[in-house]
Scaffold this motif. Structure first.
Motif, PDB file in Angstrom:
ATOM      1  N   GLY A 178      -7.122  20.704  68.668  1.00  0.00           N
ATOM      2  CA  GLY A 178      -5.737  20.262  68.787  1.00  0.00           C
ATOM      3  C   GLY A 178      -4.869  21.111  69.696  1.00  0.00           C
ATOM      4  O   GLY A 178      -3.687  20.844  69.847  1.00  0.00           O
ATOM      5  N   TYR A 179      -5.420  22.152  70.290  1.00  0.00           N
ATOM      6  CA  TYR A 179      -4.647  22.974  71.219  1.00  0.00           C
ATOM      7  C   TYR A 179      -5.392  23.080  72.539  1.00  0.00           C
ATOM      8  O   TYR A 179      -6.606  23.259  72.555  1.00  0.00           O
ATOM      9  CB  TYR A 179      -4.420  24.381  70.669  1.00  0.00           C
ATOM     10  CG  TYR A 179      -3.459  24.424  69.505  1.00  0.00           C
ATOM     11  CD1 TYR A 179      -2.091  24.502  69.721  1.00  0.00           C
ATOM     12  CD2 TYR A 179      -3.924  24.355  68.202  1.00  0.00           C
ATOM     13  CE1 TYR A 179      -1.211  24.529  68.665  1.00  0.00           C
ATOM     14  CE2 TYR A 179      -3.041  24.377  67.136  1.00  0.00           C
ATOM     15  CZ  TYR A 179      -1.688  24.468  67.375  1.00  0.00           C
ATOM     16  OH  TYR A 179      -0.811  24.489  66.327  1.00  0.00           O
ATOM     17  N   ASP A 180      -4.637  23.048  73.639  1.00  0.00           N
ATOM     18  CA  ASP A 180      -5.243  23.289  74.944  1.00  0.00           C
ATOM     19  C   ASP A 180      -5.714  24.727  75.037  1.00  0.00           C
ATOM     20  O   ASP A 180      -6.712  25.038  75.672  1.00  0.00           O
ATOM     21  CB  ASP A 180      -4.214  23.047  76.056  1.00  0.00           C
ATOM     22  CG  ASP A 180      -3.969  21.567  76.262  1.00  0.00           C
ATOM     23  OD1 ASP A 180      -4.807  20.774  75.823  1.00  0.00           O
ATOM     24  OD2 ASP A 180      -2.940  21.227  76.854  1.00  0.00           O
ATOM     25  N   LEU A 301      -4.432  29.475  62.212  1.00  0.00           N
ATOM     26  CA  LEU A 301      -5.255  28.458  62.863  1.00  0.00           C
ATOM     27  C   LEU A 301      -6.613  28.268  62.198  1.00  0.00           C
ATOM     28  O   LEU A 301      -7.406  27.441  62.643  1.00  0.00           O
ATOM     29  CB  LEU A 301      -5.482  28.847  64.337  1.00  0.00           C
ATOM     30  CG  LEU A 301      -4.227  28.887  65.205  1.00  0.00           C
ATOM     31  CD1 LEU A 301      -4.590  29.384  66.594  1.00  0.00           C
ATOM     32  CD2 LEU A 301      -3.591  27.513  65.288  1.00  0.00           C
ATOM     33  N   GLY A 302      -6.884  29.040  61.129  1.00  0.00           N
ATOM     34  CA  GLY A 302      -8.230  29.055  60.553  1.00  0.00           C
ATOM     35  C   GLY A 302      -8.777  27.685  60.199  1.00  0.00           C
ATOM     36  O   GLY A 302      -9.962  27.410  60.414  1.00  0.00           O
ATOM     37  N   ASP A 303      -7.913  26.801  59.690  1.00  0.00           N
ATOM     38  CA  ASP A 303      -8.461  25.515  59.240  1.00  0.00           C
ATOM     39  C   ASP A 303      -8.642  24.520  60.378  1.00  0.00           C
ATOM     40  O   ASP A 303      -9.170  23.429  60.168  1.00  0.00           O
ATOM     41  CB  ASP A 303      -7.608  24.929  58.098  1.00  0.00           C
ATOM     42  CG  ASP A 303      -6.150  24.877  58.465  1.00  0.00           C
ATOM     43  OD1 ASP A 303      -5.818  25.206  59.626  1.00  0.00           O
ATOM     44  OD2 ASP A 303      -5.335  24.517  57.608  1.00  0.00           O
ATOM     45  N   ARG A 304      -8.223  24.890  61.576  1.00  0.00           N
ATOM     46  CA  ARG A 304      -8.481  24.032  62.748  1.00  0.00           C
ATOM     47  C   ARG A 304      -9.589  24.622  63.604  1.00  0.00           C
ATOM     48  O   ARG A 304      -9.871  24.126  64.677  1.00  0.00           O
ATOM     49  CB  ARG A 304      -7.242  23.960  63.642  1.00  0.00           C
ATOM     50  CG  ARG A 304      -6.061  23.276  63.017  1.00  0.00           C
ATOM     51  CD  ARG A 304      -4.818  23.599  63.834  1.00  0.00           C
ATOM     52  NE  ARG A 304      -3.713  22.743  63.474  1.00  0.00           N
ATOM     53  CZ  ARG A 304      -3.376  21.628  64.129  1.00  0.00           C
ATOM     54  NH1 ARG A 304      -4.041  21.247  65.194  1.00  0.00           N
ATOM     55  NH2 ARG A 304      -2.356  20.897  63.724  1.00  0.00           N
ATOM     56  N   MET A 305     -10.165  25.742  63.149  1.00  0.00           N
ATOM     57  CA  MET A 305     -11.077  26.509  63.981  1.00  0.00           C
ATOM     58  C   MET A 305     -12.515  26.264  63.544  1.00  0.00           C
ATOM     59  O   MET A 305     -12.786  26.090  62.359  1.00  0.00           O
ATOM     60  CB  MET A 305     -10.715  27.980  63.785  1.00  0.00           C
ATOM     61  CG  MET A 305     -10.988  28.884  64.942  1.00  0.00           C
ATOM     62  SD  MET A 305     -10.523  30.578  64.490  1.00  0.00           S
ATOM     63  CE  MET A 305      -8.867  30.691  65.113  1.00  0.00           C
ATOM     64  N   THR A 306     -13.409  26.244  64.517  1.00  0.00           N
ATOM     65  CA  THR A 306     -14.837  26.221  64.190  1.00  0.00           C
ATOM     66  C   THR A 306     -15.536  27.263  65.060  1.00  0.00           C
ATOM     67  O   THR A 306     -15.065  27.595  66.141  1.00  0.00           O
ATOM     68  CB  THR A 306     -15.485  24.850  64.476  1.00  0.00           C
ATOM     69  OG1 THR A 306     -15.175  24.478  65.819  1.00  0.00           O
ATOM     70  CG2 THR A 306     -14.979  23.781  63.527  1.00  0.00           C
ATOM     71  N   GLY A 307     -16.677  27.760  64.541  1.00  0.00           N
ATOM     72  CA  GLY A 307     -17.458  28.723  65.304  1.00  0.00           C
ATOM     73  C   GLY A 307     -17.493  30.080  64.624  1.00  0.00           C
ATOM     74  O   GLY A 307     -17.031  30.233  63.487  1.00  0.00           O
ATOM     75  N   SER A 308     -18.023  31.050  65.352  1.00  0.00           N
ATOM     76  CA  SER A 308     -18.226  32.387  64.797  1.00  0.00           C
ATOM     77  C   SER A 308     -17.735  33.441  65.775  1.00  0.00           C
ATOM     78  O   SER A 308     -17.595  33.190  66.967  1.00  0.00           O
ATOM     79  CB  SER A 308     -19.716  32.628  64.542  1.00  0.00           C
ATOM     80  OG  SER A 308     -20.192  31.725  63.575  1.00  0.00           O
ATOM     81  N   THR A 309     -17.515  34.631  65.245  1.00  0.00           N
ATOM     82  CA  THR A 309     -17.164  35.771  66.080  1.00  0.00           C
ATOM     83  C   THR A 309     -18.164  36.895  65.824  1.00  0.00           C
ATOM     84  O   THR A 309     -18.628  37.065  64.695  1.00  0.00           O
ATOM     85  CB  THR A 309     -15.716  36.230  65.808  1.00  0.00           C
ATOM     86  OG1 THR A 309     -15.385  37.259  66.729  1.00  0.00           O
ATOM     87  CG2 THR A 309     -15.536  36.748  64.382  1.00  0.00           C
TER      88      THR A 309
END
Lengths: 399, 399
Positions: A178-180, A301-309
């Motif tokens: 949802g963000y550029d 932003l955690g609930d719009r985020m996917t992936g790992s660090t």
């Protein structure tokens, strides 16, 4: 142990949430300039107290320490406030932990070849005072710096007979829907560390600097992340590791990825990275603050985020068996896991867990010390074991 | 002719300097919100008067017109102020010239395929009022729009029997010494025109929009400039030319070059192109105003600048002889020449000279009209001849 956590932003709130599941502390005060944020971070947690504090005032920090008979101050605000919190803790006779060190200032004439005031210099200048007072300032005790330094100490103690290079490598594949463009960590801090002249350490030469974002290299990160473009970035590990660990070269490369590197270059080119105020209409604002205000708060932003660090330390040299060896010691946090388990996004959680592990080692007396010390000044094994016991194990890859 | 020039910025000051060498005007009032700027623009020039004006107030503009019995208002401020100056002139019974038209608003649902409120729509909505009052609003009479529209009319009248496409192509090779990045024209306006959905006109389909910065094409500019990457940009010519010139397609492509295109994409990605205020600390500022404040004023860069700027119109179709033909009609200004001759940098001077030529044609009665009209509504030949007489000839290249 009586803890004062200064800062109830993303990392501070996550640290409070992690500490709330442990019982090494009698009282845990969470203070912020915004009392409502502090109250939100302590809500429903026994032994937790909210307070308001002006983190730019050493006197205010010291007064709050005395009010609550604080034994340990954990600094979780941005590095502009390191010195007043660090000074305030000592004045009140409290130990201190932070996750970023006092800021650097470039060399006035040769910023891209010589160091000026280095990261942590102001803190190390007070080392005698801390040691004489029998107090510990454990500096750079987040994930990077922090866990990355612990990895360096572990490699030196247990894996290598001689170390040629210690190179921190940080990267991820987090995407925000949802963000550029939505950085997963404080953009203010990211600009600060990425646009300052990066520092490198070499045996016989000492510390020196180079061009920001230089020597791009593609590093293959584990944990399903894959290849990310990494560049030299100014970071505390390069200042800390050589003080306690014997290596011929120490570097830090950040896996910013091409897009973020281009954004930083553009911000710098346009002067939008500057912190000094510019006059706009009738008001004065810092361009870098405007950039931060235009972007979403990474902690939310955690609930719009996917992936790992992934945070880790690449070590090359001669193994215990006399053969050439290269290993990558690392720690991966998957955002889905950290959101489910703690309600914190991955980068913030990964930063926050490490100082809580360190506080617990100090509370139990496993780690002891006085003066201004980095994480690599302590035995790495109990730290790595306790981190694993917190449910977040580390790993190692032979290269 | 009694002229009120509104705006003593770069273009306004240059226009005053050009007009000062001609004698078609009895009085030439230069007004700005900053009286000192207006005074600097009139200093030592006979028949020139400085005034203060609030360009956002049609009443204030009308009052100033009446005070000086103004016959013609020349608008040289940024396009946010088109409507109050346009309305103020008409209320005071003055003719009007501008160099950019009233602003567009994207289509609420399909911004990148359908037009919303188009450039100039608000002005054309008042066309009957102007015509009924016997007053002329000559809109889009700078270099682009302006001279580019004159070229289109010239091609239609004298070079082609049928026109397939009229495509404006604007590019330059100006370099500013001492800056990493220094646009040679108002960055506020450049962002506005480059990040709005570009508009295209096709016979049978009318006006429609596409993606910003789309369809990159390398165009070889004359005058020693060479190849520059051009992209679709929203521009007035596309709205003006089809109203008076018969063509099957009208486009505008701006030679921004790769670096500027990347900067604009980054500003947009970060939300720094926005005009709506954001809260930063205790104040509210428009991010786009902050970007502009961080960059040097383009009008003041002339003496650090080298290179040339080219404005022109590429026309393809069937020539008068029935054969396929493609020509590029263009006008090049070398910065060294404009600085030496007028003390104005090239882009600013090239914009400013055209409305002064137009005012002189109106003063001498060579151009006459009433209503809201574009430059292509008038005979092109006397304009091109007078521009050449001003010392700045146009040229034509068969493709």
């Amino acid at each position: 142990m009586r803890v004062l956590l200064v800062g109830a932003g993303g990392v501070g709130s996550a640290a409070a949430g992690i500490a709330a599941r442990r019982d090494f502390h009698e009282v845990f005060v969470v203070a912020d300039h915004d009392l409502a944020r502090a109250q939100a971070a302590v809500a429903g947690r026994e032994g937790f107290v909210a307070a308001r504090v002006d983190a730019s005032s050493a006197d205010a920090v010291a007064a709050l320490c005395r009010e609550h008979a604080i034994t340990h101050v954990l600094n979780a605000v941005d590095p502009r406030f390191v010195m007043p919190i660090f000074d305030g803790a000592r004045r009140a006779g409290a130990h201190y932990i932070d996750m970023a060190m006092s800021l650097s200032h470039p060399h006035p004439d040769e910023p891209f070849s010589r160091t000026g005031v280095k990261l942590g210099d102001e803190q190390f200048a007070a080392a005698d005072d801390w040691r004489d007072a029998g107090l510990l300032a454990l500096v750079g005790m987040g994930v990077e710096p922090g866990l990355s330094d612990v990895f360096a100490r572990y490699a030196a103690d247990h894996l290598f007979s001689r170390i040629d290079e210690i190179g921190i490598r940080d990267g991820g594949n987090l995407v925000v829907a949802g963000y550029d463009f939505a950085p997963s960590f404080s953009v203010w801090t990211t600009i600060e560390e990425c646009l300052n002249p990066p520092v490198i350490w070499e045996a016989g030469r000492g510390w020196f600097t180079t061009e920001p974002l230089s020597e791009p290299e593609v590093f293959d990160f584990p944990g399903g992340i894959g290849e990310v473009e990494c560049v030299h970035v100014e970071h505390e590990e390069v200042l800390l590791i050589p003080r306690w660990v014997d290596a011929r070269r120490v570097t830090f490369k950040y896996g910013l990825g091409k897009e973020f590197i281009d954004v930083l270059k553009t911000l710098h080119k346009l002067g939008l990275d500057r912190t000094a105020p510019v006059r706009v209409g009738g008001v004065e604002v810092s361009p870098r603050d405007v950039v931060a205000a235009c972007l979403p708060d990474p902690a939310g932003l955690g609930d719009r985020m996917t992936g790992s660090t992934c945070a880790g330390t690449l070590v090359s040299g001669t193994g215990r068996d006399g053969e050439p060896r290269e290993v990558y010691l690392y720690h991966v946090v998957d955002n889905e896991w950290s959101m489910r388990e703690y309600g914190s996004q991955a980068v913030v959680w990964q930063t926050a867990v490490n100082p809580i592990v360190a506080l617990e080692l100090l509370a139990t007396g496993v780690w002891q010390g006085a003066g201004v010390l980095g994480p690599e000044a302590f035995d790495a094994v109990p730290f790595l074991d306790l981190l694993t016991a917190y449910g977040s194990p580390w790993q190692m890859r032979e290269q």
